[in-house]
Write a protein that holds these residues in place. Structure first.
Motif, PDB file in Angstrom:
ATOM      1  N   LYS A   1       0.809  -1.223   0.000  1.00  0.00           N
ATOM      2  CA  LYS A   1       0.000   0.000   0.000  1.00  0.00           C
ATOM      3  C   LYS A   1       0.846   1.278   0.000  1.00  0.00           C
ATOM      4  O   LYS A   1       0.361   2.332  -0.396  1.00  0.00           O
ATOM      5  N   ILE A   2       2.067   1.188   0.456  1.00  0.00           N
ATOM      6  CA  ILE A   2       2.943   2.360   0.503  1.00  0.00           C
ATOM      7  C   ILE A   2       3.695   2.462  -0.817  1.00  0.00           C
ATOM      8  O   ILE A   2       4.343   1.510  -1.257  1.00  0.00           O
ATOM      9  N   THR A   3       3.624   3.612  -1.445  1.00  0.00           N
ATOM     10  CA  THR A   3       4.259   3.820  -2.745  1.00  0.00           C
ATOM     11  C   THR A   3       5.520   4.678  -2.615  1.00  0.00           C
ATOM     12  O   THR A   3       5.767   5.304  -1.581  1.00  0.00           O
ATOM     13  N   ILE A   4       6.282   4.728  -3.708  1.00  0.00           N
ATOM     14  CA  ILE A   4       7.455   5.610  -3.740  1.00  0.00           C
ATOM     15  C   ILE A   4       7.028   7.062  -3.545  1.00  0.00           C
ATOM     16  O   ILE A   4       7.696   7.830  -2.850  1.00  0.00           O
ATOM     17  N   ARG A   5       5.888   7.443  -4.137  1.00  0.00           N
ATOM     18  CA  ARG A   5       5.392   8.816  -3.955  1.00  0.00           C
ATOM     19  C   ARG A   5       5.140   9.101  -2.473  1.00  0.00           C
ATOM     20  O   ARG A   5       5.471  10.192  -1.977  1.00  0.00           O
ATOM     21  N   HIS A   6       4.576   8.145  -1.759  1.00  0.00           N
ATOM     22  CA  HIS A   6       4.355   8.328  -0.320  1.00  0.00           C
ATOM     23  C   HIS A   6       5.682   8.562   0.397  1.00  0.00           C
ATOM     24  O   HIS A   6       5.783   9.419   1.283  1.00  0.00           O
ATOM     25  N   LEU A   7       6.706   7.786   0.030  1.00  0.00           N
ATOM     26  CA  LEU A   7       8.013   7.947   0.674  1.00  0.00           C
ATOM     27  C   LEU A   7       8.573   9.342   0.442  1.00  0.00           C
ATOM     28  O   LEU A   7       9.056   9.994   1.370  1.00  0.00           O
ATOM     29  N   LEU A   8       8.505   9.806  -0.809  1.00  0.00           N
ATOM     30  CA  LEU A   8       9.126  11.075  -1.180  1.00  0.00           C
ATOM     31  C   LEU A   8       8.350  12.293  -0.691  1.00  0.00           C
ATOM     32  O   LEU A   8       8.911  13.390  -0.612  1.00  0.00           O
ATOM     33  N   SER A   9       7.086  12.122  -0.372  1.00  0.00           N
ATOM     34  CA  SER A   9       6.267  13.243   0.108  1.00  0.00           C
ATOM     35  C   SER A   9       6.048  13.192   1.617  1.00  0.00           C
ATOM     36  O   SER A   9       5.291  13.995   2.172  1.00  0.00           O
ATOM     37  N   ASN A  10       6.703  12.249   2.285  1.00  0.00           N
ATOM     38  CA  ASN A  10       6.553  12.087   3.742  1.00  0.00           C
ATOM     39  C   ASN A  10       5.101  11.834   4.144  1.00  0.00           C
ATOM     40  O   ASN A  10       4.635  12.312   5.177  1.00  0.00           O
ATOM     41  N   THR A  11       4.390  11.067   3.329  1.00  0.00           N
ATOM     42  CA  THR A  11       2.995  10.718   3.639  1.00  0.00           C
ATOM     43  C   THR A  11       2.814   9.203   3.707  1.00  0.00           C
ATOM     44  O   THR A  11       1.708   8.698   3.521  1.00  0.00           O
ATOM     45  N   SER A  12       3.888   8.482   3.985  1.00  0.00           N
ATOM     46  CA  SER A  12       3.838   7.017   3.984  1.00  0.00           C
ATOM     47  C   SER A  12       3.201   6.429   5.230  1.00  0.00           C
ATOM     48  O   SER A  12       2.817   5.266   5.251  1.00  0.00           O
TER      49      SER A  12
END
Length: 381
Positions: A101-112
């Protein structure tokens, strides 16, 4: 009063009132350039700060990580909407996290949903107090250790639910870069960011490196908790109340192993190189238009215990237009023991300022006063 005179007053104020040992500001405004300093590079000798100093840029390195991943997306090697499990199967499937469920975009936007990694007890205990820092200042962190720390505490929210500043998310992003390319993180940053932009004074700091090339300022820190503080009791809400009492002399932390930062922020550079980097991120000269738009898609930082009046992008920030009177100002920044760096500029890359203090972040007022002096914008006013 001329803009540079106002800015000089702010730098002098930072030394006299905020407790900054030394500060530099590197300005590019159209064809005009200006370099200003206040305070000292070395408390012991009184040597002044000067142009071209090598310095640690802290979490500014997150933007380099995001740029590499977006470049890989442009090549079709991955998508930033890929899940973590698509590249690092099972690494996130512990302690309540779900790598599907956690994406690379989540990691890079601090929304993981990853917790604030700096508060992990196994990290905090090493550096929480002066005595701890002196014992552990040369400890080296491996990638495996960093990934283990990233998931050592339960989630703070569901993926995409909220902003929480997490170095661990960027450590996972760095591991994805290495998995996809088969090269080291440092090699990919050099190949895809540093070389194309001609950043001849910039590199990812090697894990074993504990110093800087000449010239460099000495680094001084007061970023310590009171003796006897249990790091396990520290939260984003109470940490300020647990800090050392003001007035203690700073500790010289110049020689320090910063491998703890890795892909979340371990870039050594100069103010000149970092201005060039921010300009390239602003004007779409490094990434294709589609990836450039992705980089500057913002998320709210409300409730995330981070910089006020700003939204987070992918490794960079943009000030809320309601706080700037409608002007767009974007930048990078980072702080760690003995160093605080930020660079802010306009999207057309015509006007940029890069600032460094040889101590860690003290107050957002310093950044906001610099911006008001240089851009005529009163943040939050």
């Amino acid at each position: 009063m001329a803009a540079h005179e106002k800015l000089q007053q702010v730098l002098d104020w930072a030394v006299a009132e905020v407790g900054v040992p030394g500060i530099v500001a590197d300005v590019k405004d159209g064809d005009r350039t200006w370099f200003a300093t206040a305070g000292v590079a070395d408390i012991r000798t009184g040597a002044p700060r000067r142009p071209g100093e090598y310095l640690h840029t802290g979490s500014s390195g997150k933007a380099f990580t995001a740029a590499v991943l977006l470049a890989l997306e442009a090549e079709g090697r991955l998508s930033i909407d890929d899940t973590v499990n698509a590249h690092l199967p099972g690494v996130l499937d512990v302690n309540g996290y779900d790598g599907d469920k956690i994406t690379i975009r989540h990691l890079l936007s601090n929304t993981s949903g990853l917790f604030s990694t700096g508060l992990a007890p196994e990290v905090a205990h090493r550096y929480a107090t002066r005595s701890g820092f002196l014992r552990h200042r040369f400890d080296t962190f491996t990638t495996e250790e960093l990934l283990r720390v990233a998931v050592s505490q339960p989630p703070v929210g569901a993926p995409g639910e909220r902003f929480e500043y997490s170095n661990g998310g960027f450590h996972l992003a760095g591991a994805i870069i290495e998995k996809v390319t088969g090269s080291s993180y440092a090699e990919e940053v050099d190949r895809r960011v540093i070389q194309p932009l001609g950043l001849t004074h910039t590199r990812v700091r090697p894990a074993q490196d504990t110093g800087y090339p000449d010239p460099y300022p000495r680094a001084y820190s007061n970023l310590f908790f009171k003796d006897g503080t249990d790091p396990a009791t520290v939260t984003p809400e109470n940490w300020e109340s647990l800090m050392e009492e003001p007035g203690l002399p700073p500790l010289d932390v110049t020689e320090f192993n910063s491998s703890l930062g890795w892909s979340a922020g371990n870039v050594v550079s100069t103010t000149g190189d970092m201005s060039r980097f921010v300009n390239a991120m602003a004007d779409c000269s490094l990434l294709p238009p589609a990836q450039h738009r992705q980089m500057w898609t913002t998320v709210s930082t409300e409730g995330g215990h981070w910089m006020p009046h700003a939204r987070y992008c992918l490794g960079l920030f943009e000030f809320d237009k309601q706080a700037t009177g409608g002007r767009t100002l974007r930048g990078v920044g980072g702080s760690l023991w003995g160093s605080w760096f930020f660079a802010v500029g306009t999207p057309d890359d015509r006007h940029t300022i890069a600032v460094h203090t040889n101590t860690e972040w003290k107050t957002w007022d310093l950044m906001f006063k610099v911006i008001e002096a240089e851009f005529g914008v009163s943040i939050g006013a």
